[in-house]
Design a protein around this motif. Sequence first.
Motif, PDB file in Angstrom:
ATOM      1  N   THR A 159       0.831  -1.199   0.000  1.00 14.37           N
ATOM      2  CA  THR A 159       0.000   0.000   0.000  1.00 14.37           C
ATOM      3  C   THR A 159       0.868   1.252   0.000  1.00 14.37           C
ATOM      4  O   THR A 159       0.629   2.181  -0.766  1.00 14.37           O
ATOM      5  N   SER A 216       2.517   1.679  -3.381  1.00 11.71           N
ATOM      6  CA  SER A 216       1.554   2.100  -4.405  1.00 11.71           C
ATOM      7  C   SER A 216       1.215   3.575  -4.264  1.00 11.71           C
ATOM      8  O   SER A 216       1.153   4.299  -5.256  1.00 11.71           O
ATOM      9  N   THR A 276      -6.414   1.655  -8.558  1.00  6.89           N
ATOM     10  CA  THR A 276      -6.270   1.265  -7.155  1.00  6.89           C
ATOM     11  C   THR A 276      -5.902  -0.208  -7.001  1.00  6.89           C
ATOM     12  O   THR A 276      -5.835  -0.704  -5.887  1.00  6.89           O
ATOM     13  N   ASN A 277      -5.673  -0.914  -8.115  1.00  4.00           N
ATOM     14  CA  ASN A 277      -5.339  -2.336  -8.049  1.00  4.00           C
ATOM     15  C   ASN A 277      -3.868  -2.578  -8.345  1.00  4.00           C
ATOM     16  O   ASN A 277      -3.248  -1.847  -9.105  1.00  4.00           O
ATOM     17  N   PRO A 322      -7.213  -4.993  -5.114  1.00  4.55           N
ATOM     18  CA  PRO A 322      -7.092  -3.631  -4.571  1.00  4.55           C
ATOM     19  C   PRO A 322      -5.933  -3.515  -3.595  1.00  4.55           C
ATOM     20  O   PRO A 322      -5.756  -4.365  -2.737  1.00  4.55           O
ATOM     21  N   SER A 377      -7.884   1.674  -0.817  1.00  2.73           N
ATOM     22  CA  SER A 377      -9.291   1.962  -1.112  1.00  2.73           C
ATOM     23  C   SER A 377      -9.433   3.156  -2.059  1.00  2.73           C
ATOM     24  O   SER A 377      -8.541   3.994  -2.196  1.00  2.73           O
ATOM     25  N   HIS A 378     -10.583   3.208  -2.678  1.00  2.00           N
ATOM     26  CA  HIS A 378     -10.941   4.318  -3.557  1.00  2.00           C
ATOM     27  C   HIS A 378     -10.875   5.635  -2.787  1.00  2.00           C
ATOM     28  O   HIS A 378     -10.384   6.646  -3.296  1.00  2.00           O
ATOM     29  N   ALA A 400      -7.232   6.765  -2.248  1.00  2.00           N
ATOM     30  CA  ALA A 400      -6.674   7.302  -3.494  1.00  2.00           C
ATOM     31  C   ALA A 400      -7.198   8.713  -3.742  1.00  2.00           C
ATOM     32  O   ALA A 400      -6.431   9.617  -4.100  1.00  2.00           O
TER      33      ALA A 400
END
Length: 82
Positions: free
Chosen positions: A3, A6, A39-40, A47, A50-51, A54
Motif C-alpha cells: 500500500t 503504491s 487502485t489495483n 485492490p 481503497s478508492h 486514493a
Amino acid sequence: MITILSIAAIVVSIIAMIMLCKPAADKSTDVQYVVYLGTNDKDTNKPVFSHEEANEKAEEILLEQFGGYTIQEADGGWIARS
C-alpha cells in the motif's frame, strides 16, 4: 508495505507529470491535465488501497500543486490480444 509503495508511486507520478507539463511562466494559456489513478496491483489485480484513500491523496496533491481540481470517475475494461 505494498500500500505504501503504491501510494508513493502515485505521488511520484503526479509530481513528475506536474514538473514535465507545467507551462512556461511567461505564457498565459489555459492548461488541462488528465491523471488516471488505478487502485489495483498490476500483477494480482487486487485492490491495494481503497478508492477513498486514493481520492484523498490525489485531492491533497492537486490542491497543493494547482489550487483546485475536478474528479471524474470512470470504469473500463479491455481484452488482451496476442
